[in-house]
Scaffold this motif. Structure first.
Motif, PDB file in Angstrom:
ATOM      1  N   THR A   1     -16.354  11.449  -8.774  1.00 41.84           N
ATOM      2  CA  THR A   1     -15.029  11.850  -8.299  1.00 41.84           C
ATOM      3  C   THR A   1     -14.990  11.756  -6.778  1.00 41.84           C
ATOM      4  OG1 THR A   1     -15.742  14.166  -8.302  1.00 41.84           O
ATOM      5  CG2 THR A   1     -14.538  13.376 -10.240  1.00 41.84           C
ATOM      6  N   TYR A   2     -13.815  11.515  -6.265  1.00 35.84           N
ATOM      7  CA  TYR A   2     -13.649  11.343  -4.819  1.00 35.84           C
ATOM      8  C   TYR A   2     -13.755  12.701  -4.132  1.00 35.84           C
ATOM      9  CZ  TYR A   2     -11.614   9.645  -0.424  1.00 35.84           C
ATOM     10  OH  TYR A   2     -11.397   9.317   0.894  1.00 35.84           O
ATOM     11  N   ALA A   3     -14.620  12.796  -3.126  1.00 34.82           N
ATOM     12  CA  ALA A   3     -14.921  14.079  -2.497  1.00 34.82           C
ATOM     13  C   ALA A   3     -14.006  14.411  -1.324  1.00 34.82           C
ATOM     14  CB  ALA A   3     -16.375  14.094  -2.026  1.00 34.82           C
ATOM     15  N   GLN A   4     -13.158  13.473  -0.916  1.00 30.97           N
ATOM     16  CA  GLN A   4     -12.349  13.692   0.290  1.00 30.97           C
ATOM     17  C   GLN A   4     -10.859  13.582  -0.002  1.00 30.97           C
ATOM     18  OE1 GLN A   4     -14.234  10.645   2.639  1.00 30.97           O
ATOM     19  NE2 GLN A   4     -15.875  11.999   3.317  1.00 30.97           N
ATOM     20  N   LYS A   5     -10.495  14.014  -1.200  1.00 28.51           N
ATOM     21  CA  LYS A   5      -9.104  13.971  -1.615  1.00 28.51           C
ATOM     22  C   LYS A   5      -8.209  14.775  -0.680  1.00 28.51           C
ATOM     23  CE  LYS A   5      -6.246  15.025  -5.694  1.00 28.51           C
ATOM     24  NZ  LYS A   5      -6.290  15.574  -7.088  1.00 28.51           N
ATOM     25  N   ASP A   6      -8.772  15.848  -0.088  1.00 30.05           N
ATOM     26  CA  ASP A   6      -7.978  16.704   0.787  1.00 30.05           C
ATOM     27  C   ASP A   6      -7.546  16.022   2.075  1.00 30.05           C
ATOM     28  OD1 ASP A   6     -10.598  16.581   1.659  1.00 30.05           O
ATOM     29  OD2 ASP A   6     -10.611  18.614   2.478  1.00 30.05           O
ATOM     30  N   GLN A   7      -8.151  14.890   2.402  1.00 28.27           N
ATOM     31  CA  GLN A   7      -7.743  14.138   3.585  1.00 28.27           C
ATOM     32  C   GLN A   7      -6.417  13.407   3.371  1.00 28.27           C
ATOM     33  OE1 GLN A   7     -10.832  11.490   4.926  1.00 28.27           O
ATOM     34  NE2 GLN A   7     -12.340  13.133   5.207  1.00 28.27           N
ATOM     35  N   GLY A   8      -6.006  13.315   2.141  1.00 30.73           N
ATOM     36  CA  GLY A   8      -4.763  12.624   1.831  1.00 30.73           C
ATOM     37  C   GLY A   8      -4.937  11.118   1.854  1.00 30.73           C
ATOM     38  N   PRO A   9      -3.887  10.378   1.508  1.00 32.43           N
ATOM     39  CA  PRO A   9      -3.960   8.915   1.539  1.00 32.43           C
ATOM     40  C   PRO A   9      -4.034   8.389   2.969  1.00 32.43           C
ATOM     41  CG  PRO A   9      -1.728   9.625   1.082  1.00 32.43           C
ATOM     42  CD  PRO A   9      -2.572  10.867   1.072  1.00 32.43           C
ATOM     43  N   ILE A  10      -4.438   7.160   3.092  1.00 33.97           N
ATOM     44  CA  ILE A  10      -4.553   6.520   4.409  1.00 33.97           C
ATOM     45  C   ILE A  10      -3.157   6.352   5.002  1.00 33.97           C
ATOM     46  CG2 ILE A  10      -5.298   4.420   5.614  1.00 33.97           C
ATOM     47  CD1 ILE A  10      -7.368   4.099   3.296  1.00 33.97           C
ATOM     48  N   ALA A  11      -2.965   6.821   6.238  1.00 29.94           N
ATOM     49  CA  ALA A  11      -1.636   6.802   6.858  1.00 29.94           C
ATOM     50  C   ALA A  11      -1.209   5.403   7.282  1.00 29.94           C
ATOM     51  CB  ALA A  11      -1.619   7.733   8.066  1.00 29.94           C
ATOM     52  N   ALA A  12      -2.170   4.537   7.578  1.00 36.60           N
ATOM     53  CA  ALA A  12      -1.839   3.191   8.067  1.00 36.60           C
ATOM     54  C   ALA A  12      -1.312   2.302   6.946  1.00 36.60           C
ATOM     55  CB  ALA A  12      -3.079   2.549   8.687  1.00 36.60           C
ATOM     56  N   GLU A  13      -0.643   1.219   7.332  1.00 36.05           N
ATOM     57  CA  GLU A  13      -0.255   0.181   6.370  1.00 36.05           C
ATOM     58  C   GLU A  13      -1.526  -0.523   5.912  1.00 36.05           C
ATOM     59  OE1 GLU A  13       4.133  -1.088   8.110  1.00 36.05           O
ATOM     60  OE2 GLU A  13       2.344  -2.092   8.869  1.00 36.05           O
ATOM     61  N   THR A  14      -1.896  -0.325   4.667  1.00 32.33           N
ATOM     62  CA  THR A  14      -3.170  -0.844   4.180  1.00 32.33           C
ATOM     63  C   THR A  14      -3.097  -2.299   3.702  1.00 32.33           C
ATOM     64  OG1 THR A  14      -2.662   0.164   2.045  1.00 32.33           O
ATOM     65  CG2 THR A  14      -4.085   1.416   3.542  1.00 32.33           C
ATOM     66  N   ILE A  15      -1.895  -2.785   3.428  1.00 24.87           N
ATOM     67  CA  ILE A  15      -1.704  -4.180   3.003  1.00 24.87           C
ATOM     68  C   ILE A  15      -0.972  -4.911   4.124  1.00 24.87           C
ATOM     69  CG2 ILE A  15      -0.693  -5.716   1.281  1.00 24.87           C
ATOM     70  CD1 ILE A  15      -0.858  -3.410  -0.724  1.00 24.87           C
ATOM     71  N   VAL A  16      -1.665  -5.860   4.751  1.00 27.50           N
ATOM     72  CA  VAL A  16      -1.124  -6.540   5.931  1.00 27.50           C
ATOM     73  C   VAL A  16      -1.143  -8.046   5.708  1.00 27.50           C
ATOM     74  CG1 VAL A  16      -1.328  -6.864   8.427  1.00 27.50           C
ATOM     75  CG2 VAL A  16      -1.978  -4.668   7.403  1.00 27.50           C
ATOM     76  N   GLN A  17      -0.034  -8.692   6.075  1.00 22.94           N
ATOM     77  CA  GLN A  17       0.118 -10.139   5.899  1.00 22.94           C
ATOM     78  C   GLN A  17       0.023 -10.836   7.250  1.00 22.94           C
ATOM     79  OE1 GLN A  17       3.244 -11.095   3.217  1.00 22.94           O
ATOM     80  NE2 GLN A  17       3.347 -13.249   3.766  1.00 22.94           N
ATOM     81  N   PHE A  18      -0.762 -11.923   7.310  1.00 20.47           N
ATOM     82  CA  PHE A  18      -1.001 -12.655   8.552  1.00 20.47           C
ATOM     83  C   PHE A  18      -0.579 -14.115   8.409  1.00 20.47           C
ATOM     84  CE2 PHE A  18      -4.083  -9.198   8.653  1.00 20.47           C
ATOM     85  CZ  PHE A  18      -3.960  -8.729   9.956  1.00 20.47           C
ATOM     86  N   ASP A  19      -0.125 -14.666   9.502  1.00 25.47           N
ATOM     87  CA  ASP A  19       0.142 -16.094   9.583  1.00 25.47           C
ATOM     88  C   ASP A  19      -1.198 -16.809   9.729  1.00 25.47           C
ATOM     89  OD1 ASP A  19       0.699 -18.737  10.539  1.00 25.47           O
ATOM     90  OD2 ASP A  19       2.678 -18.074  11.180  1.00 25.47           O
ATOM     91  N   VAL A  20      -1.523 -17.673   8.790  1.00 26.05           N
ATOM     92  CA  VAL A  20      -2.811 -18.356   8.803  1.00 26.05           C
ATOM     93  C   VAL A  20      -2.972 -19.225  10.049  1.00 26.05           C
ATOM     94  CG1 VAL A  20      -4.136 -20.175   7.664  1.00 26.05           C
ATOM     95  CG2 VAL A  20      -3.219 -18.313   6.323  1.00 26.05           C
ATOM     96  N   LYS A  21      -1.883 -19.782  10.541  1.00 23.09           N
ATOM     97  CA  LYS A  21      -1.983 -20.706  11.673  1.00 23.09           C
ATOM     98  C   LYS A  21      -2.439 -20.014  12.947  1.00 23.09           C
ATOM     99  CE  LYS A  21       1.959 -23.357   9.912  1.00 23.09           C
ATOM    100  NZ  LYS A  21       2.535 -22.231   9.130  1.00 23.09           N
ATOM    101  N   ASN A  22      -1.836 -18.868  13.270  1.00 19.31           N
ATOM    102  CA  ASN A  22      -2.138 -18.235  14.560  1.00 19.31           C
ATOM    103  C   ASN A  22      -2.794 -16.860  14.447  1.00 19.31           C
ATOM    104  OD1 ASN A  22       0.032 -16.486  13.885  1.00 19.31           O
ATOM    105  ND2 ASN A  22       1.500 -17.817  14.924  1.00 19.31           N
TER     106      ASN A  22
END
Length: 365
Positions: A90-111
């Motif tokens: 079981t996850y031991a750090q549930k009390d920290q809550g979900p990650i606040a940052a945008e966890t799914i990020v899309q990048f332009d392959v070219k640059n």
């Protein structure tokens, strides 16, 4: 003409020994001038990708979208450490809550610039990311013990498998699932994962079709999987290949897309035990007809982060040798639609994402 040619090559090689800003341009020119149609192609690291302003954490997974953008599933400031899980998984750090940052990020392959992001305040410990042919994103969260399908163009899942924060080994529960592979007919496979050592095949609606594999503390067989960490579907050969991480090998089974009765039947050991070290992730390129595998560089003599493997098991290239003093731990790999770019996601102290570009070797003399 011969004298001029060799003088030009010698001069260019001398220049390439130094790190001038124009080195890459010179190298590109030489690649065009002094390579030949039958020259072998190798992967070379691109030091200028991604954009320096990119701020992402440990990479759980990465994948190429249908439009060839790169999508990453990362952990923000969160790290998987010794105390992250209890002994019962079981996850031991549930009390920290979900990650606040945008966890799914899309990048332009070219640059390498960020295009958009999503997934803030939703995930606890991102792991696997797969994008199917319709553009649906499939993610696994090892803290939640769940698998999610997010439809193309949307940010909320339309399919959730597993019970949040509850590890299990039933037809509808997982224990730290690691990866997903999706067939063109909608069937999908889940690597389950750190605790259970099994592969599960589901129909498009999420109904379990079959499963195979198990953990073992004893001798390894074709069906022992000690942390199936990554999946790669080779649909043209009707194979599902598994990165059996702790057994340091790549195992391939019949996927059962063409013949469902053969699902899970062992086919071949693509990479044998300890041939290249622990295998963290694999990705097949239908264009190049090879499997790309990323490994721990500390566990092979070449100190390489990746290997290129033909489907007959022949290793044809090693790449991504680490620099002295840096700690790289590749965690996932994906390849562009045209087969020219391979991307590696890392959880070490190097750049989170590195691009390797396919180019011809230069022959001189």
């Amino acid at each position: 003409m011969v004298i001029v040619r060799y003088f030009t090559i010698a001069s260019a090689l001398l220049v390439s020994c130094f790190s001038f800003p124009t080195d890459l341009n010179i190298r590109n020119i030489l690649d065009k001038l002094y390579t030949f149609p039958d020259t072998p192609e190798i992967l070379s690291e691109d030091p200028n990708w991604p954009d320096n302003n990119v701020n992402i954490g440990q990479i759980g997974g990465l994948a190429i979208a249908p439009n060839n953008d790169l999508v990453v599933f990362h952990r923000g400031s969160r790290k998987w450490e010794f105390g992250s899980f209890n002994r019962d998984n079981t996850y031991a750090q549930k009390d920290q809550g979900p990650i606040a940052a945008e966890t799914i990020v899309q990048f332009d392959v070219k640059n390498g610039k960020k295009i958009n992001g999503e997934g803030a305040n939703k995930y606890y410990m991102p792991h696997g990311l797969t994008i199917d042919g319709a553009g649906n994103k499939w993610v696994t969260d090892v803290a939640l013990h769940q698998v999610f399908r997010i439809p193309s163009g949307q940010s909320e899942p339309d399919l959730e498998l597993g019970t949040a924060f509850v590890p299990g080994k039933t037809n509808n529960t997982f224990c730290k699932p690691t990866d997903v592979a999706v067939a063109s007919n909608g069937d999908f496979f889940v690597a389950d994962g750190y605790c259970n050592g099994r592969v599960m095949k589901f129909s498009k609606d999420g109904s379990l079709i079959t499963e195979w594999g198990h953990k073992s503390n004893g001798p390894t067989t074709e069906y022992t999987l000690n942390v199936p960490h990554s999946l790669s579907l080779v649909e043209e050969l009707d194979l599902l290949c598994v990165a059996d991480r702790e057994d340091s090998r790549i195992m391939c089974y019949r996927a059962g897309i063409k013949d469902p009765s053969k699902t899970g039947v062992f086919d071949e050991t693509l990479v044998k035990f300890d041939q290249i070290g622990r295998v963290f992730a694999i990705e097949y390129s239908p264009v190049n007809k090879v499997m790309y595998a990323v490994v721990s560089p500390e566990e092979n003599e070449l100190e390489a982060r990746g290997f290129t493997v033909e489907m007959n098991g022949r290793i044809v290239d090693s790449w991504g040798v680490v620099n002295m003093g840096s700690h790289s731990q590749p965690h996932d790999v994906t390849v562009s639609k045209n087969g020219n770019d391979v991307f590696v996601g890392d959880i070490g102290d190097v750049r989170p994402v590195t691009r390797f570009r396919k180019r011809k070797q230069i022959y001189v003399g």
